[in-house]
Design a protein around this motif. Structure first.
Motif, PDB file in Angstrom:
ATOM      1  N   ALA A 119       1.258 -52.606  22.741  1.00  0.00           N
ATOM      2  CA  ALA A 119      -0.171 -52.832  22.491  1.00  0.00           C
ATOM      3  C   ALA A 119      -1.015 -51.937  23.402  1.00  0.00           C
ATOM      4  N   LEU A 120      -0.632 -51.833  24.673  1.00  0.00           N
ATOM      5  CA  LEU A 120      -1.345 -50.973  25.623  1.00  0.00           C
ATOM      6  C   LEU A 120      -1.239 -49.514  25.209  1.00  0.00           C
ATOM      7  N   VAL A 121      -0.048 -49.083  24.818  1.00  0.00           N
ATOM      8  CA  VAL A 121       0.163 -47.693  24.394  1.00  0.00           C
ATOM      9  C   VAL A 121      -0.708 -47.375  23.178  1.00  0.00           C
ATOM     10  N   ASP A 122      -0.729 -48.295  22.203  1.00  0.00           N
ATOM     11  CA  ASP A 122      -1.580 -48.097  21.024  1.00  0.00           C
ATOM     12  C   ASP A 122      -3.055 -48.054  21.414  1.00  0.00           C
ATOM     13  N   GLY A 123      -3.426 -48.882  22.389  1.00  0.00           N
ATOM     14  CA  GLY A 123      -4.814 -48.903  22.842  1.00  0.00           C
ATOM     15  C   GLY A 123      -5.238 -47.580  23.447  1.00  0.00           C
ATOM     16  N   VAL A 124      -4.378 -47.031  24.316  1.00  0.00           N
ATOM     17  CA  VAL A 124      -4.685 -45.769  24.996  1.00  0.00           C
ATOM     18  C   VAL A 124      -4.769 -44.609  24.008  1.00  0.00           C
ATOM     19  N   HIS A 125      -3.889 -44.599  23.017  1.00  0.00           N
ATOM     20  CA  HIS A 125      -3.840 -43.464  22.097  1.00  0.00           C
ATOM     21  C   HIS A 125      -4.695 -43.656  20.843  1.00  0.00           C
ATOM     22  N   LYS A 126      -4.582 -44.815  20.208  1.00  0.00           N
ATOM     23  CA  LYS A 126      -5.264 -45.020  18.923  1.00  0.00           C
ATOM     24  C   LYS A 126      -6.670 -45.584  19.085  1.00  0.00           C
ATOM     25  N   THR A 127      -6.774 -46.721  19.790  1.00  0.00           N
ATOM     26  CA  THR A 127      -8.065 -47.409  19.872  1.00  0.00           C
ATOM     27  C   THR A 127      -9.101 -46.576  20.610  1.00  0.00           C
ATOM     28  N   VAL A 128      -8.690 -45.882  21.654  1.00  0.00           N
ATOM     29  CA  VAL A 128      -9.629 -45.016  22.385  1.00  0.00           C
ATOM     30  C   VAL A 128     -10.114 -43.879  21.487  1.00  0.00           C
ATOM     31  N   SER A 129      -9.218 -43.300  20.686  1.00  0.00           N
ATOM     32  CA  SER A 129      -9.599 -42.225  19.778  1.00  0.00           C
ATOM     33  C   SER A 129     -10.638 -42.713  18.766  1.00  0.00           C
ATOM     34  N   VAL A 130     -10.397 -43.892  18.196  1.00  0.00           N
ATOM     35  CA  VAL A 130     -11.328 -44.481  17.233  1.00  0.00           C
ATOM     36  C   VAL A 130     -12.633 -44.874  17.926  1.00  0.00           C
ATOM     37  N   GLY A 131     -12.521 -45.486  19.101  1.00  0.00           N
ATOM     38  CA  GLY A 131     -13.699 -45.929  19.848  1.00  0.00           C
ATOM     39  C   GLY A 131     -14.612 -44.784  20.221  1.00  0.00           C
ATOM     40  N   ASP A 132     -14.037 -43.645  20.600  1.00  0.00           N
ATOM     41  CA  ASP A 132     -14.856 -42.476  20.959  1.00  0.00           C
ATOM     42  C   ASP A 132     -15.673 -41.983  19.761  1.00  0.00           C
ATOM     43  N   LYS A 133     -15.067 -42.021  18.561  1.00  0.00           N
ATOM     44  CA  LYS A 133     -15.779 -41.575  17.361  1.00  0.00           C
ATOM     45  C   LYS A 133     -16.912 -42.537  17.020  1.00  0.00           C
ATOM     46  N   ILE A 134     -16.663 -43.833  17.147  1.00  0.00           N
ATOM     47  CA  ILE A 134     -17.696 -44.829  16.852  1.00  0.00           C
ATOM     48  C   ILE A 134     -18.819 -44.745  17.877  1.00  0.00           C
ATOM     49  N   GLU A 135     -18.465 -44.519  19.140  1.00  0.00           N
ATOM     50  CA  GLU A 135     -19.500 -44.373  20.170  1.00  0.00           C
ATOM     51  C   GLU A 135     -20.368 -43.144  19.888  1.00  0.00           C
ATOM     52  N   GLN A 136     -19.762 -42.091  19.362  1.00  0.00           N
ATOM     53  CA  GLN A 136     -20.514 -40.885  19.027  1.00  0.00           C
ATOM     54  C   GLN A 136     -21.507 -41.157  17.895  1.00  0.00           C
ATOM     55  N   ILE A 137     -21.088 -41.975  16.918  1.00  0.00           N
ATOM     56  CA  ILE A 137     -21.989 -42.370  15.836  1.00  0.00           C
ATOM     57  C   ILE A 137     -23.175 -43.134  16.413  1.00  0.00           C
TER      58      ILE A 137
END
Length: 300
Positions: A119-137
């Motif tokens: 879960a942590l590994v997915d968070g660091v790689h996947k969720t952060v990638s998605v979160g950065d795009k949403i924050e940019q929006i």
């Protein structure tokens, strides 16, 4: 008789690869998960998402983040695009909708971080990638439709997300990403130094990047640093392997050695040589860049 230009038809087909039905279905999926998460996000201040939400809701969040991560072009060009945000703004929902997406991702990343393991590994790689795009929006929304309330809301929610992202990077020993987030955070609070004297203190410490990272790590990941959120997830708050996510305390309790960081760049924690070898294809480029930079830079 009118003739059809085959070139223009091909171009049109290429620029609209997804049907309206598909887009509507994805919009409904996003609305469903945001509505479902709305009742739980506010409860996660002192508890984890896993403690307040049913397993099926948490699983829906995993599926939602996976969908955005695996098909970014579909989601961020054809679903979560300018046209959608503008339609929200016209209905008076722009601020609420976009800011809540940031809060939702922050909440989910916190859950993954505290769970540890995959879960942590997915968070660091996947969720952060998605979160950065949403924050940019969210940032683009603030830039285009500026108001003091919208700007302040963006600052609050984006920094909550950055704080969670910072903890996740520190947890797996990613020095470079951690320091980048720290600088973003300080820059974002630059005009509020008088209200946050700790920001001034950090900037006046005159420490190297590595010393600054160690200072934050020791402050965040102490044995008592659970923020009142007990349970199994609290054990995962110590440093963890960047490849498999196993926490240091679990590794040692099972008779293994304590986690070691990459000796070349000091930018990742590993529980074993096997995990280090598996992670090498992802780590190789950054490792060489950081290892070649021998001179320690001063954090500023």
């Amino acid at each position: 008789m009118a003739t059809t230009n085959p070139t223009s038809v091909a171009t049109k087909a290429k620029t609209t690869p997804y049907s309206k039905k598909t887009i509507r279905k994805l919009l409904q999926q996003m609305d469903d998960i945001t509505m479902e998460m709305h009742q739980y996000v506010c409860q996660t201040r002192y508890k984890t998402l896993g403690q307040v939400a049913p397993k099926k809701t948490v699983q829906k969040m995993y599926d939602f983040v996976d969908a955005l991560y695996n098909e970014p072009k579909l989601w961020f060009e054809h679903v979560l695009n300018d046209a959608l945000v503008e339609s929200w703004v016209k209905k008076g929902l722009g601020e609420v909708k976009v800011l809540f997406l940031v809060a939702m991702i922050k909440c989910f990343l916190s859950h993954q971080r505290l769970m540890g393991g995959q879960a942590l590994v997915d968070g660091v790689h996947k969720t952060v990638s998605v979160g950065d795009k949403i924050e940019q929006i969210c940032f683009q929304l603030v830039t285009k439709y500026y108001s003091s309330d919208l700007y302040e809301g963006y600052r609050v929610y984006s920094n909550m997300y950055r704080g969670e992202k910072l903890h996740a990077f520190i947890q797996v020993g990613n020095v470079k990403e951690s320091l980048d987030v720290m600088r973003e955070y300080m820059f974002n609070y630059g005009d509020l130094d008088s209200k946050r004297p700790h920001i001034i203190r950090y900037q006046q410490l005159n420490k190297t990047d590595q010393e600054m990272f160690d200072l934050f790590r020791e402050g965040v990941f102490t044995s008592s640093s659970t923020n009142g959120r007990g349970g199994a997830g609290a054990d995962a708050m110590c440093i963890a392997c960047i490849m498999c996510g196993v926490p240091n305390n679990v590794q040692q309790s099972e008779g293994g050695k304590r986690l070691r960081n990459c000796s070349a760049c000091l930018n990742a924690w590993y529980c074993s040589k096997e995990c280090q070898k598996k992670h090498w294809p992802h780590h190789k480029k950054l490792c060489k860049e950081m290892a070649e930079s021998k001179r320690p830079s001063v954090f500023s």
